[in-house]
Enzyme design. Sequence first.
Site, PDB file in Angstrom:
ATOM      1  N   TYR A   1     -13.815  -9.559  -2.845  1.00  0.00           N
ATOM      2  CA  TYR A   1     -14.707  -9.507  -1.692  1.00  0.00           C
ATOM      3  C   TYR A   1     -16.159  -9.331  -2.152  1.00  0.00           C
ATOM      4  CZ  TYR A   1     -10.411  -8.591   0.983  1.00  0.00           C
ATOM      5  OH  TYR A   1      -9.149  -8.672   1.540  1.00  0.00           O
TER       6      TYR A   1
ATOM      7  N   LYS B   1     -14.094 -24.469  10.069  1.00  0.00           N
ATOM      8  CA  LYS B   1     -13.390 -25.738  10.276  1.00  0.00           C
ATOM      9  C   LYS B   1     -13.754 -26.743   9.190  1.00  0.00           C
ATOM     10  CE  LYS B   1     -13.173 -27.434  14.448  1.00  0.00           C
ATOM     11  NZ  LYS B   1     -13.595 -27.840  15.817  1.00  0.00           N
TER      12      LYS B   1
ATOM     13  N   GLU C   1      -6.759 -12.298  -2.341  1.00  0.00           N
ATOM     14  CA  GLU C   1      -7.442 -11.725  -1.174  1.00  0.00           C
ATOM     15  C   GLU C   1      -8.918 -12.041  -1.260  1.00  0.00           C
ATOM     16  OE1 GLU C   1      -7.227  -7.596   0.076  1.00  0.00           O
ATOM     17  OE2 GLU C   1      -5.143  -7.464  -0.597  1.00  0.00           O
TER      18      GLU C   1
ATOM     19  N   GLU D   1      -5.177  -4.569  -6.985  1.00  0.00           N
ATOM     20  CA  GLU D   1      -6.531  -4.011  -7.119  1.00  0.00           C
ATOM     21  C   GLU D   1      -6.539  -2.742  -7.982  1.00  0.00           C
ATOM     22  OE1 GLU D   1      -8.271  -3.659  -3.208  1.00  0.00           O
ATOM     23  OE2 GLU D   1      -7.908  -5.760  -2.748  1.00  0.00           O
TER      24      GLU D   1
ATOM     25  N   TRP E   1     -10.052   3.046  -5.796  1.00  0.00           N
ATOM     26  CA  TRP E   1      -9.824   3.455  -4.408  1.00  0.00           C
ATOM     27  C   TRP E   1      -8.359   3.769  -4.126  1.00  0.00           C
ATOM     28  CZ3 TRP E   1     -12.608  -0.760  -6.028  1.00  0.00           C
ATOM     29  CH2 TRP E   1     -11.945  -1.996  -6.087  1.00  0.00           C
TER      30      TRP E   1
ATOM     31  N   HIS F   1       0.859  -1.180   0.000  1.00  0.00           N
ATOM     32  CA  HIS F   1       0.000   0.000   0.000  1.00  0.00           C
ATOM     33  C   HIS F   1       0.902   1.239   0.000  1.00  0.00           C
ATOM     34  CE1 HIS F   1      -2.958  -3.013   1.443  1.00  0.00           C
ATOM     35  NE2 HIS F   1      -3.832  -2.228   0.813  1.00  0.00           N
TER      36      HIS F   1
END
Length: 423
Positions: A298, A401, A335, A226, A231, A158
């Site tokens: 995401y 799990k 990610e 990304e 952003w 970043h």
Amino acid sequence: MKISNFKIATISLLILLSSCSSDSPSKPDSVVVPPVVVPPIVETDVLTTTNVRTYMVDANATNETVALFYNLKKLGKTKFAIGQQDALNYFYNNVSGTTDIKKSTGFDPVILGSDFERITAKENDGTEGNWWYGEQKKIITDTKEAYSKGMINIFCWHVREPFNEKSFYANDLSATEKATAFKSILPGGSNHDWYKAKLDKIAAVVSSLKGANGELIPIIFRPFHEFDGNWFWWGASYCSPDDYKTAFKFTVDYLKNTKGIHNILYSFSPDNSYTNESSYLSRYPGDTYVDVLGMDNYGDLASGKGQTGSNLANSKLKYLSDYAKTKVKIAAMTETGWQVTSTTSPISGWFSNLLYNTLTANDIQISFVMFWNNGNYKDTGSAKSNYYVPVPGTSNIDDFKEFALKPKAALLNTIPNMYVLPQ
């Protein structure tokens, strides 16, 4: 008795037919054709331990880095490794100790995610007592610990904007800064030397990462991730495809050739905005500059998207997985996650159903998946209870799990030595 010529001819014909019938076997009603046996199609694996360097960005990579490329590529044929950002440093409820994944499953993750941001921050003056330098030392320590355990290290960056070095978010820049920041770091740009100085810092740290026998520790580096979103200041609205490719290529060439760093695998990691292979590759710098084809995602797995979102995410991974098969690259979900907070509940079956389907359906070969961190250091109060990976006591622990112990999932206990080529 006189017999007419017609009767004689008729009798002769009947005798001939009778003779033919008795001398020849009966003709079957249908001809039986033996089945044609088609041999199964065997997929030829062109990657071998002797030619592996020819498919890598760095033909002079260290032996451990070569082995990592080979073993990750092979792993993706049958399993995907599980990882988490800051797994050794940030925890649910800020509780220290072993990794949260080990608390949940009994085994450590395979992948440790880290960030060069604090290492290259302008506040990091390299002196004892400086908080940023302390973070640098912590990251180095964690990287070495992960390697000693047999884990794999992956770094994002970043990187802050070049004008004031205050933020990596585009919204924190003025309109003029947004329009000029990325171009300014390219060769010939006003901040190109600034950018090289940041890469010098990365090179110094990466070259200091050594194992117990003095060998360099391999890392995966995914610069300008990304980039298809808006952003970050390196987003698609702030640089052209050619500008992006130029910056990516310069970064690789500078670290590999100018600085002589040979323990890095390079990852191309867009977000999930693409809809086909062509759009995925629209800013691709080329096969000679990329080892890992990644995707951060995401949004497709967010609340309300359900199976439709899972299938969509899988279809996007299918593009890069197929390309990675053709070009002999590593494919990964670099990610993902669903963050649970005091106001955001878990999604039923998110791990064991939705994500597992995303990572395995349609014959895709994904070598690893990485979740974002738990309990970020900037969180305060109840925010420290935020998590991407559940731990014992959380409501979705059984879901995680079940996911982590499925046949195609791999934790640290089920992988081979990733830093040695098989015999």
